[in-house]
Design a protein around this motif. Structure first.
Motif, PDB file in Angstrom:
ATOM      1  N   MET A 198       0.835  -1.166   0.000  1.00 41.30           N
ATOM      2  CA  MET A 198       0.000   0.000   0.000  1.00 41.30           C
ATOM      3  C   MET A 198       0.891   1.245   0.000  1.00 41.30           C
ATOM      4  SD  MET A 198      -3.206   0.901   2.381  1.00 41.30           S
ATOM      5  CE  MET A 198      -2.678   1.748   3.828  1.00 41.30           C
ATOM      6  N   ILE A 199       0.525   2.221  -0.797  1.00 45.51           N
ATOM      7  CA  ILE A 199       1.276   3.471  -0.884  1.00 45.51           C
ATOM      8  C   ILE A 199       0.503   4.553  -0.157  1.00 45.51           C
ATOM      9  CG2 ILE A 199       2.191   5.230  -2.437  1.00 45.51           C
ATOM     10  CD1 ILE A 199       2.437   3.026  -4.550  1.00 45.51           C
ATOM     11  N   LYS A 200       1.175   5.200   0.770  1.00 46.51           N
ATOM     12  CA  LYS A 200       0.535   6.278   1.513  1.00 46.51           C
ATOM     13  C   LYS A 200       0.680   7.589   0.752  1.00 46.51           C
ATOM     14  CE  LYS A 200       1.398   4.305   6.048  1.00 46.51           C
ATOM     15  NZ  LYS A 200       2.000   4.505   7.355  1.00 46.51           N
ATOM     16  N   ASP A 201      -0.338   8.431   0.838  1.00 44.77           N
ATOM     17  CA  ASP A 201      -0.261   9.763   0.259  1.00 44.77           C
ATOM     18  C   ASP A 201       0.710  10.605   1.062  1.00 44.77           C
ATOM     19  OD1 ASP A 201      -2.066   9.301  -1.764  1.00 44.77           O
ATOM     20  OD2 ASP A 201      -3.798   9.947  -0.579  1.00 44.77           O
ATOM     21  N   SER A 202       1.495  11.394   0.361  1.00 49.01           N
ATOM     22  CA  SER A 202       2.427  12.296   1.029  1.00 49.01           C
ATOM     23  C   SER A 202       1.651  13.473   1.606  1.00 49.01           C
ATOM     24  CB  SER A 202       3.466  12.800   0.022  1.00 49.01           C
ATOM     25  OG  SER A 202       4.251  13.805   0.600  1.00 49.01           O
ATOM     26  N   PRO A 203       1.940  13.866   2.841  1.00 45.27           N
ATOM     27  CA  PRO A 203       1.224  15.005   3.420  1.00 45.27           C
ATOM     28  C   PRO A 203       1.567  16.310   2.708  1.00 45.27           C
ATOM     29  CG  PRO A 203       2.970  14.281   4.889  1.00 45.27           C
ATOM     30  CD  PRO A 203       2.896  13.297   3.756  1.00 45.27           C
ATOM     31  N   ASN A 204       2.740  16.385   2.094  1.00 39.77           N
ATOM     32  CA  ASN A 204       3.162  17.574   1.360  1.00 39.77           C
ATOM     33  C   ASN A 204       3.672  17.154  -0.021  1.00 39.77           C
ATOM     34  OD1 ASN A 204       2.733  19.393   3.580  1.00 39.77           O
ATOM     35  ND2 ASN A 204       4.570  18.509   4.501  1.00 39.77           N
ATOM     36  N   PRO A 205       2.766  16.840  -0.934  1.00 38.47           N
ATOM     37  CA  PRO A 205       3.224  16.379  -2.245  1.00 38.47           C
ATOM     38  C   PRO A 205       3.991  17.486  -2.965  1.00 38.47           C
ATOM     39  CG  PRO A 205       0.878  16.832  -2.308  1.00 38.47           C
ATOM     40  CD  PRO A 205       1.320  16.980  -0.881  1.00 38.47           C
ATOM     41  N   PRO A 206       5.024  17.122  -3.727  1.00 34.18           N
ATOM     42  CA  PRO A 206       5.787  18.144  -4.443  1.00 34.18           C
ATOM     43  C   PRO A 206       4.928  18.802  -5.522  1.00 34.18           C
ATOM     44  CG  PRO A 206       6.458  15.968  -5.136  1.00 34.18           C
ATOM     45  CD  PRO A 206       5.491  15.784  -3.999  1.00 34.18           C
ATOM     46  N   GLU A 207       5.224  20.068  -5.773  1.00 35.37           N
ATOM     47  CA  GLU A 207       4.513  20.786  -6.828  1.00 35.37           C
ATOM     48  C   GLU A 207       4.872  20.229  -8.196  1.00 35.37           C
ATOM     49  OE1 GLU A 207       4.318  25.082  -7.302  1.00 35.37           O
ATOM     50  OE2 GLU A 207       4.378  25.191  -5.120  1.00 35.37           O
ATOM     51  N   HIS A 208       6.151  19.882  -8.378  1.00 33.19           N
ATOM     52  CA  HIS A 208       6.650  19.399  -9.661  1.00 33.19           C
ATOM     53  C   HIS A 208       7.371  18.080  -9.439  1.00 33.19           C
ATOM     54  CE1 HIS A 208       5.800  23.343 -11.321  1.00 33.19           C
ATOM     55  NE2 HIS A 208       6.438  23.871 -10.292  1.00 33.19           N
ATOM     56  N   LEU A 209       7.340  17.259 -10.462  1.00 31.76           N
ATOM     57  CA  LEU A 209       8.047  15.991 -10.381  1.00 31.76           C
ATOM     58  C   LEU A 209       9.561  16.199 -10.441  1.00 31.76           C
ATOM     59  CD1 LEU A 209       7.904  12.921 -10.244  1.00 31.76           C
ATOM     60  CD2 LEU A 209       7.670  12.893 -12.722  1.00 31.76           C
ATOM     61  N   PHE A 210       9.986  17.132 -11.282  1.00 33.08           N
ATOM     62  CA  PHE A 210      11.403  17.423 -11.440  1.00 33.08           C
ATOM     63  C   PHE A 210      11.673  18.857 -11.021  1.00 33.08           C
ATOM     64  CE2 PHE A 210      10.395  14.238 -14.677  1.00 33.08           C
ATOM     65  CZ  PHE A 210      11.271  13.233 -14.300  1.00 33.08           C
ATOM     66  N   ALA A 211      12.871  19.096 -10.560  1.00 33.74           N
ATOM     67  CA  ALA A 211      13.261  20.443 -10.157  1.00 33.74           C
ATOM     68  C   ALA A 211      14.746  20.627 -10.429  1.00 33.74           C
ATOM     69  CB  ALA A 211      12.967  20.664  -8.678  1.00 33.74           C
ATOM     70  N   VAL A 212      15.141  21.884 -10.579  1.00 33.71           N
ATOM     71  CA  VAL A 212      16.548  22.221 -10.742  1.00 33.71           C
ATOM     72  C   VAL A 212      17.102  22.528  -9.366  1.00 33.71           C
ATOM     73  CG1 VAL A 212      18.171  23.856 -11.767  1.00 33.71           C
ATOM     74  CG2 VAL A 212      16.139  23.151 -13.049  1.00 33.71           C
ATOM     75  N   ARG A 213      18.248  21.939  -9.088  1.00 34.18           N
ATOM     76  CA  ARG A 213      18.873  22.184  -7.785  1.00 34.18           C
ATOM     77  C   ARG A 213      19.112  23.669  -7.586  1.00 34.18           C
ATOM     78  NH1 ARG A 213      23.963  18.470  -7.912  1.00 34.18           N
ATOM     79  NH2 ARG A 213      24.786  20.547  -8.159  1.00 34.18           N
ATOM     80  N   PRO A 214      18.807  24.159  -6.416  1.00 35.48           N
ATOM     81  CA  PRO A 214      19.119  25.561  -6.142  1.00 35.48           C
ATOM     82  C   PRO A 214      20.640  25.753  -6.078  1.00 35.48           C
ATOM     83  CG  PRO A 214      18.179  24.508  -4.190  1.00 35.48           C
ATOM     84  CD  PRO A 214      18.165  23.494  -5.294  1.00 35.48           C
ATOM     85  N   ASN A 215      21.072  26.958  -6.256  1.00 36.01           N
ATOM     86  CA  ASN A 215      22.484  27.331  -6.150  1.00 36.01           C
ATOM     87  C   ASN A 215      23.350  26.864  -7.315  1.00 36.01           C
ATOM     88  OD1 ASN A 215      21.832  28.455  -3.619  1.00 36.01           O
ATOM     89  ND2 ASN A 215      22.211  26.502  -2.623  1.00 36.01           N
TER      90      ASN A 215
END
Length: 79
Positions: A1-18
């Motif tokens: 069973m997969i639990k829903d994340s309480p804070n799902p990410p806005e995007h699947l991919f992101a660019v590392r900051p900095n």
């Protein structure tokens, strides 16, 4: 069973900051070159209208590649 994340990410991919601009532009340039190679390969595997579409994609990619490379040259001129 997969639990829903309480804070799902806005995007699947992101660019590392900095990440610095040069790193971003170099990676964008390399990715565009790879995509262009894929599109060129595809263009020679199909015929007719599909070939024209693939070649059109190649031309658009070449234009974007030139823009990214120009930005890279302007921001980080060769010494």
């Amino acid at each position: 069973m997969i639990k829903d994340s309480p804070n799902p990410p806005e995007h699947l991919f992101a660019v590392r900051p900095n990440l610095d601009t040069e790193t971003l532009l170099v990676n964008a340039s390399q990715d565009l070159a790879s995509i262009s190679d894929i599109a060129v390969h595809l263009a020679f595997e199909v015929d007719g209208a599909q070939r024209n579409v693939a070649l059109g994609i190649c031309r658009m990619l070449e234009g974007v590649q030139l823009l990214v490379n120009k930005a890279l040259d302007e921001a980080y001129p060769a010494t």
